[in-house]
Enzyme design. Structure first.
Site, PDB file in Angstrom:
ATOM      1  N   LEU A 147     -17.460 -13.682  -7.915  1.00  0.00           N
ATOM      2  CA  LEU A 147     -18.389 -14.814  -7.895  1.00  0.00           C
ATOM      3  C   LEU A 147     -17.726 -16.084  -8.411  1.00  0.00           C
ATOM      4  O   LEU A 147     -18.411 -17.042  -8.749  1.00  0.00           O
ATOM      5  CB  LEU A 147     -19.619 -14.511  -8.764  1.00  0.00           C
TER       6      LEU A 147
ATOM      7  N   ASP B 114      10.308   3.661   6.049  1.00  0.00           N
ATOM      8  CA  ASP B 114      10.109   2.309   6.579  1.00  0.00           C
ATOM      9  C   ASP B 114      11.172   2.049   7.626  1.00  0.00           C
ATOM     10  O   ASP B 114      12.269   2.613   7.543  1.00  0.00           O
ATOM     11  CB  ASP B 114      10.205   1.274   5.454  1.00  0.00           C
TER      12      ASP B 114
ATOM     13  N   THR C 244      -1.099  -4.387   9.518  1.00  0.00           N
ATOM     14  CA  THR C 244      -1.974  -4.660  10.662  1.00  0.00           C
ATOM     15  C   THR C 244      -2.352  -6.140  10.627  1.00  0.00           C
ATOM     16  O   THR C 244      -3.509  -6.477  10.378  1.00  0.00           O
ATOM     17  CB  THR C 244      -3.244  -3.782  10.624  1.00  0.00           C
TER      18      THR C 244
ATOM     19  N   ARG D 202       0.878 -14.080   1.260  1.00  0.00           N
ATOM     20  CA  ARG D 202       0.312 -14.053   2.605  1.00  0.00           C
ATOM     21  C   ARG D 202      -1.058 -14.744   2.602  1.00  0.00           C
ATOM     22  O   ARG D 202      -1.915 -14.420   1.793  1.00  0.00           O
ATOM     23  CB  ARG D 202       0.185 -12.602   3.100  1.00  0.00           C
TER      24      ARG D 202
ATOM     25  N   CYS E 227      -5.479  -9.382   3.027  1.00  0.00           N
ATOM     26  CA  CYS E 227      -6.615  -8.570   3.484  1.00  0.00           C
ATOM     27  C   CYS E 227      -7.848  -9.373   3.886  1.00  0.00           C
ATOM     28  O   CYS E 227      -8.272  -9.295   5.043  1.00  0.00           O
ATOM     29  CB  CYS E 227      -6.987  -7.558   2.400  1.00  0.00           C
TER      30      CYS E 227
ATOM     31  N   ASN F 222     -14.584  -5.249   2.483  1.00  0.00           N
ATOM     32  CA  ASN F 222     -13.827  -6.499   2.360  1.00  0.00           C
ATOM     33  C   ASN F 222     -14.638  -7.699   2.828  1.00  0.00           C
ATOM     34  O   ASN F 222     -14.589  -8.768   2.224  1.00  0.00           O
ATOM     35  CB  ASN F 222     -12.509  -6.410   3.143  1.00  0.00           C
TER      36      ASN F 222
ATOM     37  N   VAL G 205       0.826  -1.208   0.000  1.00  0.00           N
ATOM     38  CA  VAL G 205       0.000   0.000   0.000  1.00  0.00           C
ATOM     39  C   VAL G 205       0.862   1.260   0.000  1.00  0.00           C
ATOM     40  O   VAL G 205       0.708   2.138  -0.858  1.00  0.00           O
ATOM     41  CB  VAL G 205      -0.973  -0.001   1.205  1.00  0.00           C
TER      42      VAL G 205
HETATM   43  N1  LIG Z   1      -2.233  -5.092   0.453  1.00  0.00           N
HETATM   44  C1  LIG Z   1      -3.395  -4.608   0.069  1.00  0.00           C
HETATM   45  O1  LIG Z   1      -3.917  -4.919  -0.998  1.00  0.00           O
HETATM   46  C2  LIG Z   1      -4.121  -3.623   0.945  1.00  0.00           C
HETATM   47  C3  LIG Z   1      -5.202  -2.899   0.417  1.00  0.00           C
HETATM   48  C4  LIG Z   1      -5.843  -1.988   1.228  1.00  0.00           C
HETATM   49  C5  LIG Z   1      -5.432  -1.800   2.545  1.00  0.00           C
HETATM   50  N2  LIG Z   1      -4.389  -2.532   3.033  1.00  0.00           N
HETATM   51  C6  LIG Z   1      -3.960  -2.293   4.406  1.00  0.00           C
HETATM   52  O2  LIG Z   1      -2.827  -1.442   4.381  1.00  0.00           O
HETATM   53  C7  LIG Z   1      -1.929  -1.782   5.438  1.00  0.00           C
HETATM   54  C8  LIG Z   1      -0.572  -2.122   4.864  1.00  0.00           C
HETATM   55  O3  LIG Z   1      -0.700  -3.267   4.047  1.00  0.00           O
HETATM   56  P1  LIG Z   1       0.489  -3.756   3.105  1.00  0.00           P
HETATM   57  O4  LIG Z   1      -0.043  -4.897   2.328  1.00  0.00           O
HETATM   58  O5  LIG Z   1       1.083  -2.606   2.417  1.00  0.00           O
HETATM   59  O6  LIG Z   1       1.503  -4.314   4.230  1.00  0.00           O
HETATM   60  P2  LIG Z   1       3.047  -4.629   4.034  1.00  0.00           P
HETATM   61  O7  LIG Z   1       3.362  -5.639   5.087  1.00  0.00           O
HETATM   62  O8  LIG Z   1       3.339  -4.937   2.612  1.00  0.00           O
HETATM   63  O9  LIG Z   1       3.787  -3.266   4.383  1.00  0.00           O
HETATM   64  C9  LIG Z   1       3.868  -2.734   5.660  1.00  0.00           C
HETATM   65  C10 LIG Z   1       5.200  -1.995   5.778  1.00  0.00           C
HETATM   66  O10 LIG Z   1       5.233  -1.302   7.010  1.00  0.00           O
HETATM   67  C11 LIG Z   1       6.552  -1.363   7.514  1.00  0.00           C
HETATM   68  N3  LIG Z   1       6.545  -1.100   8.967  1.00  0.00           N
HETATM   69  C12 LIG Z   1       6.089  -1.885   9.955  1.00  0.00           C
HETATM   70  N4  LIG Z   1       6.248  -1.294  11.145  1.00  0.00           N
HETATM   71  C13 LIG Z   1       6.810  -0.089  10.888  1.00  0.00           C
HETATM   72  C14 LIG Z   1       7.225   0.996  11.721  1.00  0.00           C
HETATM   73  N5  LIG Z   1       7.062   0.942  13.057  1.00  0.00           N
HETATM   74  N6  LIG Z   1       7.763   2.065  11.139  1.00  0.00           N
HETATM   75  C15 LIG Z   1       7.916   2.135   9.792  1.00  0.00           C
HETATM   76  N7  LIG Z   1       7.540   1.137   8.960  1.00  0.00           N
HETATM   77  C16 LIG Z   1       7.004   0.032   9.511  1.00  0.00           C
HETATM   78  C17 LIG Z   1       7.009  -2.767   7.171  1.00  0.00           C
HETATM   79  O11 LIG Z   1       8.427  -2.869   7.186  1.00  0.00           O
HETATM   80  C18 LIG Z   1       6.413  -2.912   5.762  1.00  0.00           C
HETATM   81  O12 LIG Z   1       7.329  -2.487   4.768  1.00  0.00           O
HETATM   82  C19 LIG Z   1      -2.598  -2.923   6.188  1.00  0.00           C
HETATM   83  O13 LIG Z   1      -3.340  -2.419   7.246  1.00  0.00           O
HETATM   84  C20 LIG Z   1      -3.520  -3.524   5.153  1.00  0.00           C
HETATM   85  O14 LIG Z   1      -4.617  -4.184   5.718  1.00  0.00           O
HETATM   86  C21 LIG Z   1      -3.723  -3.428   2.254  1.00  0.00           C
END
Ligand SMILES: NC(=O)c1ccc[n+]([C@@H]2O[C@H](COP(=O)([O-])OP(=O)(O)OC[C@H]3O[C@@H](n4cnc5c(N)ncnc54)[C@H](O)[C@@H]3O)[C@@H](O)[C@H]2O)c1
Length: 433
Positions: free
Chosen positions: A251, A30, A86, A329, A261, A209, A11
């Site tokens: 579907l 990050d 998360t 994942r 997610c 979702n 994201v």
């Molecule tokens: N992946 C999707 O399609 C999607 C879509 C919509 C919403 N989301 C939501 O967005 C959020 C992120 O998802 P994602 O798939 O990008 O996760 P991800 O695991 O790919 O990325 C999370 C990043 O955060 C970094 N991080 C963790 N703790 C940290 C800290 N204390 N300081 C700085 N960086 C830190 C990690 O190193 C990692 O690079 C989640 O809550 C997810 O549910 C994801």
């Protein structure tokens, strides 16, 4: 506008580079030093179509940079997006430790008015907790906004550039105006920017979702009944999809939903329901059906081999939880392969983008093939688990020649059953006649 995005995952990277593309100055932060080092060298740690070009262009033009320094990023930015992970905890609730750690760190770094935006998917009430954590650390003025993200991996850049809607939850008009300005370039075709209170915005994301996951589980359950009564789910699905009230998306029956997610967000919403004495009975069923779906697939394989797959060799096409991503994942492939290994089978796997992830997860417990044809050499069956485009029209004669037995378990219903039967394959789909 100067923007910081904290968390450079699927994201954060997309959000940061798309905001840079629309002219903002963005720093993506990050705490994973290795990730930042790679990004600084132009190596993109994930597979997401369109993303490398976007990053390269915006880094070159000086609008996008990467950093480990959250403090400096906060101080130079007016808007700070929290986009850290998360994941699920043992209870099923969302693990908010990274969100909270970032909130405190933002509070400590603040040197003037900031808009702090929760972009991560977080349970109702999290933005209030974020506000409290920041408040503890600073006297500076700030607003907290919930702005959930609806992009889908595999089409994330496109989705972000042309969103169906933008949801902004806030408790006063000032941050809403700032986000309106930020999102204006992305909603020129008329997609709405919906402004609500914070809790409602947090809820919209989970409800969306959960609803999509429910459609998939519903269809999987219907496909199971189709098998039992001798109906064909393909036509049932088309019959549903043609109804304008229902539509065609989400579907497709298969081996169950996965990814970062749907599984975690349905669990988290179930948990929120429990905490508020409002059981989410439909979602509990959605999750149970999904968990069963991978097991049913394995049962079908085992049944075909008369209950014993000890020493059998299976070629697995597809490891990623869906096509156009390298993300594994909660991928159904993990559950299915683990069950097959437990029962004594040997696995050779191929995925166009998720080989590194697969190696990280399975190590030497399975083999990895250089392409989809090598993958099925000497195998007792081909198991299709991810519907990559490249798998849709393979050379079946070539496959049949190299397999030990011509058997296909199509976990995504992408092949033509009749065509395969004509070629001499034994074919199993999901809920098909
Ligand atoms: N992946 C999707 O399609 C999607 C879509 C919509 C919403 N989301 C939501 O967005 C959020 C992120 O998802 P994602 O798939 O990008 O996760 P991800 O695991 O790919 O990325 C999370 C990043 O955060 C970094 N991080 C963790 N703790 C940290 C800290 N204390 N300081 C700085 N960086 C830190 C990690 O190193 C990692 O690079 C989640 O809550 C997810 O549910 C994801």
């Amino acid at each position: 506008m100067n923007i910081a995005v904290i968390g450079t995952g699927y994201v954060g990277l997309v959000v940061g580079s798309c905001f840079a593309e629309s002219g903002n100055d963005v720093v993506c932060v990050d705490n994973n030093a290795e990730k930042i080092a790679k990004l600084e060298k132009g190596i993109i740690p994930i597979y997401e179509p369109g993303l490398p070009d976007l990053i390269e262009r915006n880094v070159r033009d000086g609008r996008l940079s990467f950093s480990k320094d959250l403090r400096a990023a906060v101080q130079r930015s007016k808007v700070i997006f929290i986009a850290v992970g998360t994941p699920t905890t043992a209870s099923g609730a969302a693990d908010l430790s990274a969100v909270y750690a970032v909130a405190s760190a933002i509070g400590k770094a603040m040197d003037g008015y900031k808009v702090v935006v929760t972009k991560s998917t977080v349970p109702v009430g999290t933005a209030d907790a974020v506000r409290n954590l920041i408040q503890k650390e600073t006297d500076q003025p700030f607003d907290v906004v919930s702005n959930p993200e609806f992009l889908k991996q595999g089409a994330a850049v496109e989705d972000f550039m042309r969103p169906d809607r933008i949801v902004v939850g806030c408790d006063n008009p000032k941050p809403a105006e700032i986000l309106r300005e930020l999102y204006a370039p992305f909603v020129r075709t008329g997609s709405p920017i919906m402004v609500s209170d914070i809790r409602t915005a947090e809820m919209v994301k989970y409800a969306a979702n959960a609803f999509l996951a429910a459609r998939i589980s519903f269809m999987n359950e219907i496909s199971n009944l189709c098998e039992a009564v001798g109906a064909d789910v393909d036509l049932v699905r088309k019959g549903l999809a043609a109804d304008a009230r229902i539509g065609h998306a989400f579907l497709f029956p298969g081996v169950g939903y996965g990814g970062s997610c749907f599984p975690k967000d349905t669990r988290a919403l179930i948990q929120t329901g429990r905490e508020h004495s409002t059981p989410m009975r439909i979602l509990e069923a959605v999750e149970a059906v999904n968990n069963d779906q991978a097991r049913r697939f394995v049962d079908r394989v085992v049944r075909h081999f008369d209950g014993n797959i000890q020493g059998k060799r299976f070629g697995v096409w597809g490891l990623a939880f869906k096509p156009r991503t390298n993300d594994m994942r909660d991928a159904p492939a993990i559950t299915i392969i683990n069950h097959l290994l437990d029962k004594g089978a040997a696995i050779s796997a191929y995925d166009p983008e998720a080989m590194d992830e697969g190696k990280r997860i399975f190590g030497s417990r399975i083999e990895f093939a250089p392409n989809n044809y090598e993958c099925v050499v000497g195998s007792d069956a081909l198991l299709l688990l991810t519907e990559w485009q490249a798998f849709r029209n393979p050379n079946f004669e070539r496959i049949k020649d190299v397999m030990r037995r011509p058997v296909i378990f199509d976990g995504r219903n992408i092949f033509e059953a009749r065509h395969l039967a004509d070629l001499g394959f034994t074919y199993y789909g999901i809920g098909r006649k």
